[in-house]
Scaffold this motif. Structure first.
Motif, PDB file in Angstrom:
ATOM      1  N   ALA A 139       0.590  -1.364  -0.188  1.00  0.00           N
ATOM      2  CA  ALA A 139       0.105   0.110   0.010  1.00  0.00           C
ATOM      3  C   ALA A 139       0.892   1.292   0.054  1.00  0.00           C
ATOM      4  N   LEU A 140       1.813   1.484   0.967  1.00  0.00           N
ATOM      5  CA  LEU A 140       2.710   2.104   0.523  1.00  0.00           C
ATOM      6  C   LEU A 140       3.498   2.666  -0.009  1.00  0.00           C
ATOM      7  N   ILE A 141       4.327   1.394  -1.301  1.00  0.00           N
ATOM      8  CA  ILE A 141       4.699   2.139  -2.275  1.00  0.00           C
ATOM      9  C   ILE A 141       4.209   2.229  -3.498  1.00  0.00           C
ATOM     10  N   ALA A 142       2.610   1.574  -3.732  1.00  0.00           N
ATOM     11  CA  ALA A 142       1.851   2.152  -5.091  1.00  0.00           C
ATOM     12  C   ALA A 142       0.659   3.655  -4.122  1.00  0.00           C
ATOM     13  N   GLY A 143       0.794   3.699  -3.007  1.00  0.00           N
ATOM     14  CA  GLY A 143       0.494   4.961  -2.695  1.00  0.00           C
ATOM     15  C   GLY A 143       1.376   6.305  -3.236  1.00  0.00           C
ATOM     16  N   THR A 144       2.562   5.985  -2.936  1.00  0.00           N
ATOM     17  CA  THR A 144       4.071   6.857  -3.546  1.00  0.00           C
ATOM     18  C   THR A 144       4.285   6.691  -4.514  1.00  0.00           C
ATOM     19  N   TYR A 145       3.754   5.845  -5.283  1.00  0.00           N
ATOM     20  CA  TYR A 145       4.047   6.195  -7.128  1.00  0.00           C
ATOM     21  C   TYR A 145       2.481   6.234  -7.564  1.00  0.00           C
ATOM     22  N   PHE A 202       4.838  18.245 -18.777  1.00  0.00           N
ATOM     23  CA  PHE A 202       5.161  17.265 -19.216  1.00  0.00           C
ATOM     24  C   PHE A 202       6.459  16.280 -18.972  1.00  0.00           C
ATOM     25  N   ALA A 203       7.411  16.378 -17.705  1.00  0.00           N
ATOM     26  CA  ALA A 203       8.476  15.530 -17.297  1.00  0.00           C
ATOM     27  C   ALA A 203       7.846  14.674 -16.141  1.00  0.00           C
ATOM     28  N   ILE A 204       6.885  15.088 -15.418  1.00  0.00           N
ATOM     29  CA  ILE A 204       6.079  14.239 -14.348  1.00  0.00           C
ATOM     30  C   ILE A 204       6.585  12.814 -14.662  1.00  0.00           C
ATOM     31  N   ARG A 205       6.162  12.094 -16.138  1.00  0.00           N
ATOM     32  CA  ARG A 205       6.221  11.082 -16.726  1.00  0.00           C
ATOM     33  C   ARG A 205       7.780  10.360 -16.594  1.00  0.00           C
ATOM     34  N   GLY A 206       8.758  11.472 -16.978  1.00  0.00           N
ATOM     35  CA  GLY A 206      10.056  10.558 -17.140  1.00  0.00           C
ATOM     36  C   GLY A 206      10.236  10.796 -15.442  1.00  0.00           C
ATOM     37  N   ASN A 207      10.161  11.642 -14.211  1.00  0.00           N
ATOM     38  CA  ASN A 207      10.481  11.231 -13.531  1.00  0.00           C
ATOM     39  C   ASN A 207       9.724  10.940 -12.078  1.00  0.00           C
ATOM     40  N   THR A 208       8.281  10.022 -12.459  1.00  0.00           N
ATOM     41  CA  THR A 208       7.298   9.364 -11.643  1.00  0.00           C
ATOM     42  C   THR A 208       8.747   8.107 -10.839  1.00  0.00           C
ATOM     43  N   VAL A 209       9.089   7.329 -11.260  1.00  0.00           N
ATOM     44  CA  VAL A 209      10.087   6.360 -10.827  1.00  0.00           C
ATOM     45  C   VAL A 209      11.076   6.906 -10.054  1.00  0.00           C
ATOM     46  N   ASN A 210      12.294   8.027 -10.318  1.00  0.00           N
ATOM     47  CA  ASN A 210      13.212   8.479  -9.676  1.00  0.00           C
ATOM     48  C   ASN A 210      12.515   8.731  -8.635  1.00  0.00           C
ATOM     49  N   PHE A 211      11.487   9.990  -8.818  1.00  0.00           N
ATOM     50  CA  PHE A 211      10.340  10.224  -6.963  1.00  0.00           C
ATOM     51  C   PHE A 211      10.657   9.225  -6.705  1.00  0.00           C
ATOM     52  N   THR A 212       9.547   8.188  -7.096  1.00  0.00           N
ATOM     53  CA  THR A 212       8.784   7.125  -6.434  1.00  0.00           C
ATOM     54  C   THR A 212       9.732   6.026  -5.075  1.00  0.00           C
ATOM     55  N   PHE A 213      11.686   6.057  -5.852  1.00  0.00           N
ATOM     56  CA  PHE A 213      12.553   5.076  -5.651  1.00  0.00           C
ATOM     57  C   PHE A 213      12.918   5.590  -4.878  1.00  0.00           C
ATOM     58  N   ASN A 214      13.260   7.381  -5.120  1.00  0.00           N
ATOM     59  CA  ASN A 214      13.846   8.158  -3.626  1.00  0.00           C
ATOM     60  C   ASN A 214      13.110   8.257  -2.627  1.00  0.00           C
ATOM     61  N   SER A 215      12.227   8.250  -3.166  1.00  0.00           N
ATOM     62  CA  SER A 215      11.165   8.787  -1.449  1.00  0.00           C
ATOM     63  C   SER A 215      10.510   7.292  -0.528  1.00  0.00           C
ATOM     64  N   LEU A 216      10.811   5.741  -1.729  1.00  0.00           N
ATOM     65  CA  LEU A 216      10.631   4.690  -0.519  1.00  0.00           C
ATOM     66  C   LEU A 216      12.299   4.342   0.280  1.00  0.00           C
ATOM     67  N   ILE A 232      18.566  12.435  -9.338  1.00  0.00           N
ATOM     68  CA  ILE A 232      18.084  13.612  -9.362  1.00  0.00           C
ATOM     69  C   ILE A 232      19.065  14.715 -10.303  1.00  0.00           C
ATOM     70  N   TYR A 233      19.461  15.119  -9.794  1.00  0.00           N
ATOM     71  CA  TYR A 233      20.650  15.958 -10.588  1.00  0.00           C
ATOM     72  C   TYR A 233      21.351  16.123 -11.935  1.00  0.00           C
ATOM     73  N   PHE A 234      20.930  14.608 -11.977  1.00  0.00           N
ATOM     74  CA  PHE A 234      21.491  14.083 -13.669  1.00  0.00           C
ATOM     75  C   PHE A 234      20.177  14.226 -14.222  1.00  0.00           C
ATOM     76  N   LYS A 235      18.973  13.559 -13.818  1.00  0.00           N
ATOM     77  CA  LYS A 235      17.593  14.003 -14.914  1.00  0.00           C
ATOM     78  C   LYS A 235      17.162  15.776 -15.077  1.00  0.00           C
ATOM     79  N   GLN A 236      18.293  17.007 -13.782  1.00  0.00           N
ATOM     80  CA  GLN A 236      17.717  17.818 -14.245  1.00  0.00           C
ATOM     81  C   GLN A 236      18.805  18.065 -15.150  1.00  0.00           C
ATOM     82  N   LEU A 237      20.193  17.615 -15.724  1.00  0.00           N
ATOM     83  CA  LEU A 237      20.995  18.112 -16.088  1.00  0.00           C
ATOM     84  C   LEU A 237      20.583  17.298 -18.077  1.00  0.00           C
ATOM     85  N   ARG A 238      19.981  16.071 -17.550  1.00  0.00           N
ATOM     86  CA  ARG A 238      19.046  16.497 -19.224  1.00  0.00           C
ATOM     87  C   ARG A 238      18.060  16.927 -19.608  1.00  0.00           C
ATOM     88  N   GLU A 239      17.177  17.425 -18.741  1.00  0.00           N
ATOM     89  CA  GLU A 239      16.265  18.330 -19.030  1.00  0.00           C
ATOM     90  C   GLU A 239      16.862  19.863 -19.302  1.00  0.00           C
TER      91      GLU A 239
END
Length: 614
Positions: A201-207, A241-255, A509-516
């Motif tokens: 529930a916590l993983i699914a809710g975070t994602y 526009f960036a939500i799709r590409g960052n969702t997994v990173n955000f979820t992984f970082n939070s958990l 997250i830092y790498f992701k921002q460099l690319r964007e």
């Protein structure tokens, strides 16, 4: 692991080397996965460059060879500087470890050959993995794809309000289940099932929180009346526009952030509590079976030569026959001896005076008190008092079960321990009656100066006492050194791993921002042409990156707080520094993320200005 000064100071050397080796392997594996991720990221960033090389006639193996020499060059610089820095920091980290273990040992600078060779071999292995990964990445790419790699942009996700609400429901439900831990039957009877459901529930809710809820909030903000005021439209549209590409990173970082903070907080509290627990469970600095006069004087002389005696008491008891059925008195009878040791109340009261800790007792007739260790809850029996029959037909009424180790668990300098003596305190009159015509057992209890440094003394006394078969010996330092060293090692290793994990997560997250930032240079060039100044662009970048860094951090902190509060804070209520320890861990985490945020905004601004300054 190879620093001679550190190894010399450690009492349990084999255990120390094993823990450090395991920690080193874990850290290296984490670095391998992180470097592979980073390498994959930068390989994707260079698709167009590789496409140009292939167009000019280079073969895939030539590109892979070029990447190999690049990696070799960078790794040589990295490993060489890392070895130098590691050698110079060995004194600092060795001092930190000694401080955690409460040892007053001087640690020198160290460049052990074994450590240098191990590091070089491990990174040579890593270079090989990176080269293979790079080669297959080049092989999988098509020339047309390389030139259009930059044109592949994320599309805005369609956000659903029901799914956004579901994310909050799942997270709240997981939090609520965590609050029930230890108080309800659902955790006691269905622990595994409840743990799995709560975790899912916590993983699914975070994602869903990052995929749907945050996107839904941005969508609502884009539909508000003041959407076109100021710079709100610019940073909100970019984030959508960036939500799709960052969702997994955000979820992984939070958990992972939640796990890291919880683990470090839990281990730090365990370390802080360990010392108090050992003092309570092993209050006798030295306790052993009474020796003959000559041996007794020899032991006392050894003590006074290195750790002068502060106080001394001799207690005398009666050993009973074995009593197999002790479940009524001990929750875990296997941790206690089957035979009981009877001591009079006056001797217990004398030990209370010696330790200046505990409560004195006053027993009458056939009343008795059972002494237990920390695993058993203290209990006062009023109405239904259990009875115990010892020494043939002498029955006593147990009026209380008291957590007070008169004779603690037998120990040895090597770390072995045996069942704790089962102790029954009876009235003086009952003891005087029973001791007639019986063999008595005497024990010496000593309190000395600075017991935390008495390892060598313990070894000498243990060797003397244990020449007699079946003799009793217990020393505070034996368990203190083991527990302190083990908890210090675990804390040191976990904290070290947490630092690496934290920087790796922030770097993702830092790498992701460099690319964007690279992809959005053209957009910011247009903004400049229509009159948006540098000050306004910096505001846009700060707001955009704040939304990227802040939610994963906040959610990770909240996750970890619930876990720590209901598994640690509510359980350990009498540790004054408890909340300070936990908030310090969280504070360091926030500070590190703040550093990443500030540096990201700076590098982001520099990247989008590259074309404008040419």
């Amino acid at each position: 692991m190879f620093n001679k000064d550190v190894v010399a100071a450690i009492q349990n050397k084999e255990n120390y080397k094993t823990v450090i080796l395991i920690a080193s392997i874990i850290v290296f594996l984490f670095i391998v996965f992180f470097i592979l991720y980073a390498n994959s990221f930068f390989m994707k960033q260079r698709k167009k460059e590789f496409g140009m090389y292939l167009l000019y006639g280079m073969k895939e193996r030539h590109v892979a060879t070029m990447v190999f020499f690049e990696t070799l060059f960078l790794s040589t610089i990295s490993v060489s500087s890392g070895i130098l820095i590691g050698g110079f920091l060995s004194k600092f980290f060795g001092a930190v470890l000694m401080n955690l273990m409460h040892y007053n040992e001087d640690i020198s600078f160290s460049f052990p050959l074994e450590a240098i060779v191990s590091t070089i071999l491990l990174f040579a292995f890593l270079i090989g993995i990176i080269t293979i990964q790079s080669y297959f990445n080049v092989l999988r790419l098509q020339l047309v794809e390389l030139f259009h790699a930059k044109e592949k942009m994320d599309k805005p996700v369609k956000f659903s309000m029901p799914l956004a609400i579901l994310s909050i429901i799942l997270i709240v439900a997981a939090y609520y289940t965590i609050t029930l831990a230890g108080n309800t039957d659902i955790w006691k009877d269905y622990f595994k099932e409840t743990l799995i459901v709560t975790t899912v529930a916590l993983i699914a809710g975070t994602y869903l929180f990052f995929r749907q809820f945050s996107g839904w909030i941005l969508q609502k903000m884009s539909q508000s009346k003041n959407y076109f005021k100021g710079n709100k439209m610019l940073w909100i549209s970019s984030l959508r526009f960036a939500i799709r590409g960052n969702t997994v990173n955000f979820t992984f970082n939070s958990l992972i952030s939640a796990i890291v903070i919880f683990t470090v907080g839990f281990i730090a509290v365990d370390y802080a509590v360990k010392g108090d627990v050992v003092k309570k469970e092993f209050p006798n600095h030295f306790a052993f079976s009474t020796q003959d006069d000559k041996t007794q004087k020899q032991i006392e002389q050894l003590m006074n030569d290195s750790h002068p005696i502060v106080d001394h008491e001799r207690i005398t008891g009666i050993q009973t026959e074995k009593i197999p059925n002790r479940k009524a008195f001990f929750s875990y009878p296997e941790y206690y001896t089957e035979e009981f040791y009877l001591f009079p109340e006056s001797q217990l009261n004398a030990i209370v005076d010696l330790r200046e800790a505990g409560e004195k007792v006053d027993l009458k007739g056939k009343e008795a008190i059972v002494l237990t260790r920390g695993l058993d809850e203290p209990t006062k029996y009023k109405s239904s008092q259990p009875e115990i029959t010892v020494l043939e037909d002498n029955t006593f009424r147990v009026v209380e079960k008291m957590r007070y180790p008169l004779l603690s668990i037998p120990t040895s300098p090597g770390g072995d321990s045996h069942p704790q003596p089962s102790v029954l305190i009876i009235s003086d009159e009952a003891f005087n009656y029973l001791k007639e015509n019986r063999t008595l057992s005497s024990y010496e209890i000593f309190q000395v100066e600075d017991p935390n440094t008495s390892n060598d003394l313990s070894r000498k006394i243990y060797d003397i006492v244990m020449t007699t078969e079946g003799a009793y010996y217990s020393a505070y330092i034996d368990m203190y050194s083991i527990d302190t060293e083990s908890s210090s090692l675990v804390l040191f290793s976990v904290a070290f791993f947490a630092v690496i994990a934290l920087f790796a997560l922030g770097s993702v997250i830092y790498f992701k921002q460099l690319r964007e930032a690279t992809e959005e240079r053209e957009h910011y060039l247009i903004l400049r042409k229509i009159g948006v100044d540098d000050k306004e662009i910096k505001k846009i970048i700060r707001k955009q990156l704040l939304f990227v860094f802040l939610p994963p951090l906040i959610l990770g902190l909240v996750h970890s707080w619930y876990l720590l509060y209901y598994s640690v804070i509510l359980v350990i209520k009498d540790l004054p520094s408890l909340t300070t320890i936990i908030f310090s861990v969280m504070g360091l985490y926030i500070l590190t993320y703040l550093i990443f945020y500030v540096s990201s905004t700076s590098i982001y601004y520099k990247i989008i200005n590259e074309k404008n300054t040419r």
